[in-house]
Design a protein around this motif. Structure first.
Motif, PDB file in Angstrom:
ATOM      1  N   GLY A   1     -21.758  -9.698 -35.625  1.00  0.00           N
ATOM      2  CA  GLY A   1     -20.124  -9.835 -35.953  1.00  0.00           C
ATOM      3  C   GLY A   1     -19.959 -10.153 -37.488  1.00  0.00           C
ATOM      4  O   GLY A   1     -20.843 -10.984 -37.932  1.00  0.00           O
TER       5      GLY A   1
ATOM      6  N   ARG B   1     -11.965 -10.988 -37.072  1.00  0.00           N
ATOM      7  CA  ARG B   1     -10.747 -11.608 -36.086  1.00  0.00           C
ATOM      8  C   ARG B   1     -10.700 -13.094 -36.241  1.00  0.00           C
ATOM      9  O   ARG B   1      -9.661 -13.420 -35.860  1.00  0.00           O
ATOM     10  CB  ARG B   1     -11.384 -10.829 -34.985  1.00  0.00           C
ATOM     11  CG  ARG B   1     -10.720  -9.615 -34.624  1.00  0.00           C
ATOM     12  CD  ARG B   1     -11.125  -9.158 -33.128  1.00  0.00           C
ATOM     13  NE  ARG B   1     -12.484  -9.177 -32.965  1.00  0.00           N
ATOM     14  CZ  ARG B   1     -13.033  -8.618 -31.661  1.00  0.00           C
ATOM     15  NH1 ARG B   1     -12.276  -8.584 -30.447  1.00  0.00           N
ATOM     16  NH2 ARG B   1     -14.242  -8.858 -31.185  1.00  0.00           N
TER      17      ARG B   1
ATOM     18  N   ASP C   1     -23.790 -11.932 -25.804  1.00  0.00           N
ATOM     19  CA  ASP C   1     -22.979 -11.890 -26.911  1.00  0.00           C
ATOM     20  C   ASP C   1     -23.439 -13.452 -27.790  1.00  0.00           C
ATOM     21  O   ASP C   1     -23.578 -14.363 -27.027  1.00  0.00           O
ATOM     22  CB  ASP C   1     -21.450 -12.081 -26.741  1.00  0.00           C
ATOM     23  CG  ASP C   1     -20.826 -10.860 -26.218  1.00  0.00           C
ATOM     24  OD1 ASP C   1     -21.243  -9.761 -26.621  1.00  0.00           O
ATOM     25  OD2 ASP C   1     -19.827 -10.921 -25.462  1.00  0.00           O
TER      26      ASP C   1
ATOM     27  N   LYS D   1     -15.811 -16.476 -24.807  1.00  0.00           N
ATOM     28  CA  LYS D   1     -16.173 -15.799 -26.046  1.00  0.00           C
ATOM     29  C   LYS D   1     -15.351 -16.110 -27.116  1.00  0.00           C
ATOM     30  O   LYS D   1     -13.991 -16.058 -26.988  1.00  0.00           O
ATOM     31  CB  LYS D   1     -16.136 -14.188 -26.020  1.00  0.00           C
ATOM     32  CG  LYS D   1     -16.638 -13.311 -27.180  1.00  0.00           C
ATOM     33  CD  LYS D   1     -16.249 -11.890 -26.843  1.00  0.00           C
ATOM     34  CE  LYS D   1     -17.057 -11.047 -27.954  1.00  0.00           C
ATOM     35  NZ  LYS D   1     -16.874  -9.664 -27.557  1.00  0.00           N
TER      36      LYS D   1
ATOM     37  N   THR E   1     -13.530 -15.827 -30.223  1.00  0.00           N
ATOM     38  CA  THR E   1     -13.297 -14.438 -31.107  1.00  0.00           C
ATOM     39  C   THR E   1     -12.029 -15.230 -31.945  1.00  0.00           C
ATOM     40  O   THR E   1     -11.968 -14.427 -32.917  1.00  0.00           O
ATOM     41  CB  THR E   1     -12.626 -13.608 -29.964  1.00  0.00           C
ATOM     42  OG1 THR E   1     -13.640 -13.202 -29.207  1.00  0.00           O
ATOM     43  CG2 THR E   1     -12.306 -12.243 -30.863  1.00  0.00           C
TER      44      THR E   1
END
Length: 457
Positions: free
Chosen positions: A15, A19, A109, A216, A218
């Motif tokens: 990543g 975001r 993740d 998660k 994000t």
């Protein structure tokens, strides 16, 4: 029949943090002293005996990834450059594992740091039992689902048929390879179970229960939620165990125990003495008042001089004054704030230089009252919540100099403080000071940091 295969893992850490809106990828944001990435890797690894875990990292952040995992990297954990998409990162990780088709692999993740061992075990079980070729982790959706087309509602389906997907996802390696081999060039999916479902006809896909707290990270609000969950999360005594082969951990260590002449502190001192540690116990009758900055500095300097340094500091001292705040004596409030909070702050500051030299540990004491303020315990509960926040802040601040900082939260324990506050209580049902001491020493020797150890029967 259980399959005798290798258990492998892939952590997807490619990543960019776009975001999240931060200057660094979200996997490097710190939670209670450790990066999100490090917590996610440890969470997956603690779920079972993995033969090898590969972290597929953003190629532009390889140095930072290796730094975040310092001390963990070795034959069982390695870092490889990931790809420009999630699917390409999975391919890179799978190639690096050099796995046999019959092995199993879990894909997780890098920004799910609150994964539990129970979830990992639920994913692994159908694969090693030969009941599934792929396993997804899912949780129910509590909200009504609405299908829209622009601003127009087209359907409201039965939500009991829908689940929210999480990670880890688990696969028989050959099944996952087939999915990627059959996926058209340029085709992408948001997860790997989707590829198996679309491109491996006849594959047996199962789902197992995930966990609501396995969030998660994000967006910034996810980080706030994760931080709050970690604050409320306590680890069981079974996790705070001295590493294998480290039974001599305490032999010769230089340990300062503030509150070490009675109750839990005295029990810690007794056990440490039996293990060969060198101890400086500071009690109420000590010459220096540790509730003041100068007194704390003097007490640590005296202890360090007598021991030749400090490897570990335990702050167990505490007082309990109960009653409605409006009716509480001002002197009792001052004493509660001074002993339960100010002393820990000043002692921590005074200990920093000593513990930085030894890469040592600081263990503070909170209580089961830290999670919620209760009537008649307002000031006491406030100080115990503050201790947890202090511990988490210091675990983060001091990680760069390898000082580990944790807190212990015992349930009701049979100590002089408790006996004075509740003289008519059945003390036989309480935790013994020795039980709390044993759990505390396991935590301090475990290598963990930023943790709250919940000690209960």
């Amino acid at each position: 029949m259980l399959l005798r295969v290798k258990r492998l893992g892939i952590i997807l850490a490619g990543g960019s943090g776009q975001r999240f809106g931060d200057q660094i990828p979200k996997q490097f944001i710190r939670l209670a002293g450790e990066s999100v990435l490090r917590r996610s890797v440890v969470a997956l690894a603690s779920g079972g005996a993995f033969d090898h875990i590969v972290v597929a990292a953003n190629p532009d952040w390889l140095d930072e990834t290796n730094e975040a995992l310092k001390g963990l990297l070795g034959p069982a954990l390695s870092v490889v450059p990931g790809g420009s998409s999630r699917n390409e990162s999975t391919r890179a990780g799978l190639d690096a594992l050099k796995a046999a088709d019959g092995d199993i692999v879990l894909i997780h993740d890098a920004v799910r740091p609150l994964l539990s061992r129970d979830v990992v075990e639920r994913v692994v079980a159908p694969l090693v039992e030969g009941r599934a070729d792929a396993v997804d982790t899912t949780i129910p959706t509590p909200d009504t689902l609405v299908i829209v087309d622009g601003d127009r509602i087209t359907d409201i389906p039965n939500r009991s048929l829908y689940r929210r997907g999480q990670t880890p996802q688990g696969f028989v390696v050959g099944t996952l390879r087939t999915a990627y081999a059959n996926t058209p060039i340029g085709s992408q999916a948001t997860d790997d179970c989707t590829l198996v479902l679309r491109h491996v006809p006849g594959a047996r896909l199962l789902h197992v229960d995930g966990a609501e707290e396995n969030i998660k990270i994000t967006t910034p609000i996810d980080l706030v939620l994760a931080d709050r969950l970690i604050q409320l999360q306590s680890i069981p005594p079974s996790k705070a165990t001295t590493p294998a082969g480290n039974s001599s951990h305490w032999s010769g260590r230089r340990v300062v125990i503030v509150g070490g002449t009675s109750g839990i502190g005295a029990a810690i001192a007794t056990e440490l003495a039996a293990l060969g540690a060198r101890i400086a116990a500071v009690g109420r009758s000590a010459a220096d008042d540790v509730t003041s900055a100068s007194g704390a500095e003097a007490a640590l300097a005296t202890a360090a001089a007598s021991l030749g340094g400090v490897d570990d500091l335990f702050v167990t001292a505490g007082v309990l004054h109960m009653g409605p705040l409006a009716n509480q004596d001002a002197a009792d409030i001052v004493e509660t704030l001074a002993v339960n909070l100010a002393a820990s702050v000043y002692l921590a500051r005074a200990a920093h230089s000593h513990l930085a030299k030894s890469a040592g540990s600081l263990t503070l004491f909170t209580s089961s009252s830290f999670t919620k303020g209760r009537p008649n315990y307002a000031v006491y509960s406030a100080t115990k919540a503050a201790i947890v926040n202090l511990m988490q802040a210091l675990a983060d601040e001091w990680s760069s100099v390898n000082i580990r900082v944790n807190a212990v939260a015992p349930e009701r324990a049979n100590t002089p403080m408790r006996q004075t506050a509740f003289p008519n209580e059945d003390h036989t049902v309480l935790l013994s000071a020795e039980e709390v001491a044993a759990a505390t020493l396991r935590l301090a020797a475990s290598g963990l940091t930023g943790q709250v150890l919940d000690v209960r029967r």
